[in-house]
Design a protein around this motif. Structure first.
Motif, PDB file in Angstrom:
ATOM      1  N   MET A 190      40.259  18.340  40.611  1.00 40.08           N
ATOM      2  CA  MET A 190      40.329  17.004  41.191  1.00 40.08           C
ATOM      3  C   MET A 190      40.274  17.078  42.716  1.00 40.08           C
ATOM      4  N   SER A 191      39.212  17.681  43.206  1.00 40.67           N
ATOM      5  CA  SER A 191      39.100  17.882  44.640  1.00 40.67           C
ATOM      6  C   SER A 191      38.982  16.578  45.403  1.00 40.67           C
ATOM      7  N   GLN A 192      38.660  15.485  44.702  1.00 39.95           N
ATOM      8  CA  GLN A 192      38.518  14.214  45.377  1.00 39.95           C
ATOM      9  C   GLN A 192      39.860  13.591  45.725  1.00 39.95           C
ATOM     10  N   LEU A 193      40.968  14.119  45.192  1.00 39.67           N
ATOM     11  CA  LEU A 193      42.274  13.542  45.466  1.00 39.67           C
ATOM     12  C   LEU A 193      42.647  13.753  46.914  1.00 39.67           C
ATOM     13  N   PRO A 194      43.287  12.749  47.544  1.00 39.18           N
ATOM     14  CA  PRO A 194      43.686  12.890  48.935  1.00 39.18           C
ATOM     15  C   PRO A 194      44.801  13.899  49.085  1.00 39.18           C
ATOM     16  N   ARG A 195      44.735  14.693  50.124  1.00 39.41           N
ATOM     17  CA  ARG A 195      45.761  15.675  50.406  1.00 39.41           C
ATOM     18  C   ARG A 195      46.081  15.643  51.892  1.00 39.41           C
ATOM     19  N   ARG A 196      47.304  15.991  52.184  1.00 37.61           N
ATOM     20  CA  ARG A 196      47.709  15.997  53.577  1.00 37.61           C
ATOM     21  C   ARG A 196      47.072  17.179  54.282  1.00 37.61           C
ATOM     22  N   GLY A 197      46.533  16.969  55.442  1.00 35.61           N
ATOM     23  CA  GLY A 197      45.921  18.028  56.212  1.00 35.61           C
ATOM     24  C   GLY A 197      46.953  18.912  56.861  1.00 35.61           C
ATOM     25  N   PRO A 198      46.516  20.029  57.467  1.00 35.85           N
ATOM     26  CA  PRO A 198      47.456  20.938  58.111  1.00 35.85           C
ATOM     27  C   PRO A 198      48.145  20.283  59.294  1.00 35.85           C
ATOM     28  N   THR A 199      49.396  20.598  59.474  1.00 37.55           N
ATOM     29  CA  THR A 199      50.154  20.058  60.582  1.00 37.55           C
ATOM     30  C   THR A 199      49.754  20.758  61.871  1.00 37.55           C
ATOM     31  N   PRO A 200      49.435  20.007  62.953  1.00 38.29           N
ATOM     32  CA  PRO A 200      49.042  20.636  64.204  1.00 38.29           C
ATOM     33  C   PRO A 200      50.115  21.605  64.688  1.00 38.29           C
ATOM     34  N   GLY A 201      49.652  22.789  65.095  1.00 38.73           N
ATOM     35  CA  GLY A 201      50.578  23.758  65.651  1.00 38.73           C
ATOM     36  C   GLY A 201      51.330  24.574  64.629  1.00 38.73           C
ATOM     37  N   VAL A 202      51.075  24.324  63.328  1.00 37.70           N
ATOM     38  CA  VAL A 202      51.752  25.064  62.274  1.00 37.70           C
ATOM     39  C   VAL A 202      50.780  26.061  61.670  1.00 37.70           C
ATOM     40  N   PRO A 203      51.160  27.351  61.542  1.00 35.12           N
ATOM     41  CA  PRO A 203      50.250  28.359  61.009  1.00 35.12           C
ATOM     42  C   PRO A 203      49.812  28.034  59.600  1.00 35.12           C
ATOM     43  N   PRO A 204      48.645  28.518  59.161  1.00 35.74           N
ATOM     44  CA  PRO A 204      48.190  28.287  57.796  1.00 35.74           C
ATOM     45  C   PRO A 204      49.195  28.814  56.787  1.00 35.74           C
ATOM     46  N   ARG A 205      49.116  28.268  55.559  1.00 42.05           N
ATOM     47  CA  ARG A 205      50.097  28.598  54.530  1.00 42.05           C
ATOM     48  C   ARG A 205      50.167  30.092  54.271  1.00 42.05           C
ATOM     49  N   ALA A 206      49.034  30.727  54.042  1.00 44.75           N
ATOM     50  CA  ALA A 206      49.040  32.138  53.676  1.00 44.75           C
ATOM     51  C   ALA A 206      49.722  32.983  54.747  1.00 44.75           C
ATOM     52  N   HIS A 207      49.464  32.664  56.034  1.00 43.55           N
ATOM     53  CA  HIS A 207      50.067  33.431  57.110  1.00 43.55           C
ATOM     54  C   HIS A 207      51.566  33.209  57.148  1.00 43.55           C
ATOM     55  N   ARG A 259      50.985   4.828  48.849  1.00 47.70           N
ATOM     56  CA  ARG A 259      51.953   4.035  49.605  1.00 47.70           C
ATOM     57  C   ARG A 259      52.492   4.795  50.806  1.00 47.70           C
ATOM     58  N   LEU A 260      52.573   6.117  50.681  1.00 48.84           N
ATOM     59  CA  LEU A 260      53.085   6.954  51.766  1.00 48.84           C
ATOM     60  C   LEU A 260      52.043   8.027  52.078  1.00 48.84           C
ATOM     61  N   PRO A 261      50.981   7.651  52.779  1.00 51.61           N
ATOM     62  CA  PRO A 261      49.875   8.589  53.012  1.00 51.61           C
ATOM     63  C   PRO A 261      50.262   9.817  53.819  1.00 51.61           C
ATOM     64  N   SER A 262      51.398   9.774  54.533  1.00 49.04           N
ATOM     65  CA  SER A 262      51.828  10.962  55.275  1.00 49.04           C
ATOM     66  C   SER A 262      52.479  11.998  54.366  1.00 49.04           C
ATOM     67  N   SER A 263      52.714  11.640  53.104  1.00 51.26           N
ATOM     68  CA  SER A 263      53.298  12.587  52.164  1.00 51.26           C
ATOM     69  C   SER A 263      52.270  13.645  51.792  1.00 51.26           C
ATOM     70  N   ARG A 264      52.774  14.747  51.279  1.00 51.21           N
ATOM     71  CA  ARG A 264      51.890  15.819  50.822  1.00 51.21           C
ATOM     72  C   ARG A 264      51.755  15.720  49.305  1.00 51.21           C
ATOM     73  N   LEU A 265      50.547  15.854  48.802  1.00 51.25           N
ATOM     74  CA  LEU A 265      50.267  15.723  47.374  1.00 51.25           C
ATOM     75  C   LEU A 265      49.739  17.041  46.831  1.00 51.25           C
ATOM     76  N   GLU A 266      50.338  17.519  45.742  1.00 49.89           N
ATOM     77  CA  GLU A 266      49.869  18.719  45.048  1.00 49.89           C
ATOM     78  C   GLU A 266      49.698  18.387  43.575  1.00 49.89           C
ATOM     79  N   VAL A 267      48.449  18.394  43.112  1.00 50.46           N
ATOM     80  CA  VAL A 267      48.138  18.111  41.719  1.00 50.46           C
ATOM     81  C   VAL A 267      47.783  19.414  41.024  1.00 50.46           C
ATOM     82  N   ASP A 275      56.286  26.644  51.237  1.00 47.74           N
ATOM     83  CA  ASP A 275      55.397  26.269  52.338  1.00 47.74           C
ATOM     84  C   ASP A 275      55.785  24.913  52.914  1.00 47.74           C
ATOM     85  N   PHE A 276      56.128  23.982  52.028  1.00 46.32           N
ATOM     86  CA  PHE A 276      56.540  22.651  52.472  1.00 46.32           C
ATOM     87  C   PHE A 276      57.848  22.721  53.259  1.00 46.32           C
TER      88      PHE A 276
END
Length: 341
Positions: free
Chosen positions: A1-18, A278-286, A308-309
């Motif tokens: 379901m790649s079309q689902l909206p997801r929260r983008g990376p937070t500025p200044g925060v390293p990528p998840r894997a790192h 309703r809360l687009p700033s939330s992070r979504l994981e499907v 990570d969250f």
């Protein structure tokens, strides 16, 4: 379901894997201990891990007819980087099951507050699965000063729809039916039900395991009565009576993670997607091809997403004044939206 909206990376925060690699000094699972405490004259049991991890406090809340054991697959993974407490809610697991207990959503939230204060835990990230998600939301509404982040895992309280089995449990006579079933086959009913449900295609193994545990727990009179009382406080034949969507705006400034499975037959995925809208700033994981228990079905992924969250967001320190401002702002918006006739 790649079309689902997801929260983008937070500025200044390293990528998840790192970030995860940087935290992972040890790959050994953390030990998990079962503890108990007496609150208001009632025993409360809980699982605990990571007390000396140096990480933030995370509380895990199970759903109806479940227990802290549902979190066992993820607890050793989380305990390496967080101090995790997973209680058995009143009427569940090994905690007390008083006949005169208050099994309302507000009482569960207050009970969690009392547990945290008794354990000298000032604030926590609260994670709730299914009915536990409703408790987690209620806790955030009632005690914002204790809530740093919120995680809703296949959460209830986000819409009316729910499985027919749960709706049936709210009907008169449900307690007698459950008791009769266990009187007839006290040791075999869970296994028989599990084998029967296996005939239904597409039901995840984790869902079957949790169903078997739930049915087995109903052999205890106290657990069965607590289940019925709790169900009737939250559900009726039409579905969920308690709807938290009208107050989601109060969580707008709180870091929020929404988790759900695409194949959940208990609570529709659409509820979680609507909450994210309703809360687009939330992070979504499907979780694809996953049922009602993402944390049990995919514990490694769930632990990674949760850690990570927690480590990738800043905790919010709210108080009564913060909530007051949000309420006043919402009331002002509602007033301006009224068109005189």
């Amino acid at each position: 379901m790649s079309q689902l909206p997801r929260r983008g990376p937070t500025p200044g925060v390293p990528p998840r894997a790192h970030r995860l690699h940087r935290r992972s000094r040890s790959t050994a699972p953390a030990s998990v201990a079962r503890r108990e405490i007496v609150l208001h004259g009632q025993r409360v049991t809980y699982l605990e891990t990571g007390r000396r991890s140096g990480g933030p406090t995370v509380v895990l809340l199970h759903g109806l007819a479940s227990s802290s054991a549902t979190w066992l697959p993820v607890l050793p993974l989380l305990g390496r980087h967080a101090h995790v407490v997973a209680p058995d809610l009143l009427g569940h697991g090994e905690s007390a099951k008083p006949r005169t207990g208050d099994y309302s959503l507000g009482a569960y939230a207050a009970g969690l507050r009392d547990l945290l204060l008794a354990l000298r835990l000032d604030r926590a990230t609260v994670v709730g699965h299914s009915f536990g998600g409703g408790v987690a939301m209620q806790f955030a509404y009632q005690f914002p000063e204790l809530t740093e982040r919120l995680v809703l895992d296949a959460s209830g309280g986000l819409g009316p729809d729910v499985s027919i089995a749960l709706r049936a449990a709210s009907l008169p006579g449900a307690a007698a039916v459950l008791k009769a079933v266990h009187t007839l086959t006290p040791r075999r009913i869970a296994g028989l039900a599990r084998r029967a449900v296996r005939l239904v295609p597409g039901v995840p193994t984790a869902d079957l395991d949790e169903l078997a545990c739930a049915l087995a727990s109903f052999a205890d009179d106290g657990a069965r009565d607590a289940f019925i009382h709790t169900v009737r406080s939250a559900l009726n034949w039409s579905g969920q009576r308690l709807d938290g969507t009208g107050r989601l705006y109060l969580l707008a400034e709180l870091p929020l993670l929404l988790v759900a499975g695409t194949d959940d037959t208990v609570i529709p995925l659409a509820h979680t997607l609507a909450a994210h809208d309703r809360l687009p700033s939330s992070r979504l994981e499907v979780f694809e091809r996953t049922g009602h228990f993402p944390h049990s079905e995919h514990p490694a992924r769930f632990a990674e997403v949760l850690l990570d969250f927690v480590h990738g967001t800043s905790p919010v320190h709210s108080d009564a004044d913060t909530f007051r401002r949000r309420l006043v702002a919402a009331r002002a918006r509602a007033a301006t939206a009224v068109v005189p006739v």
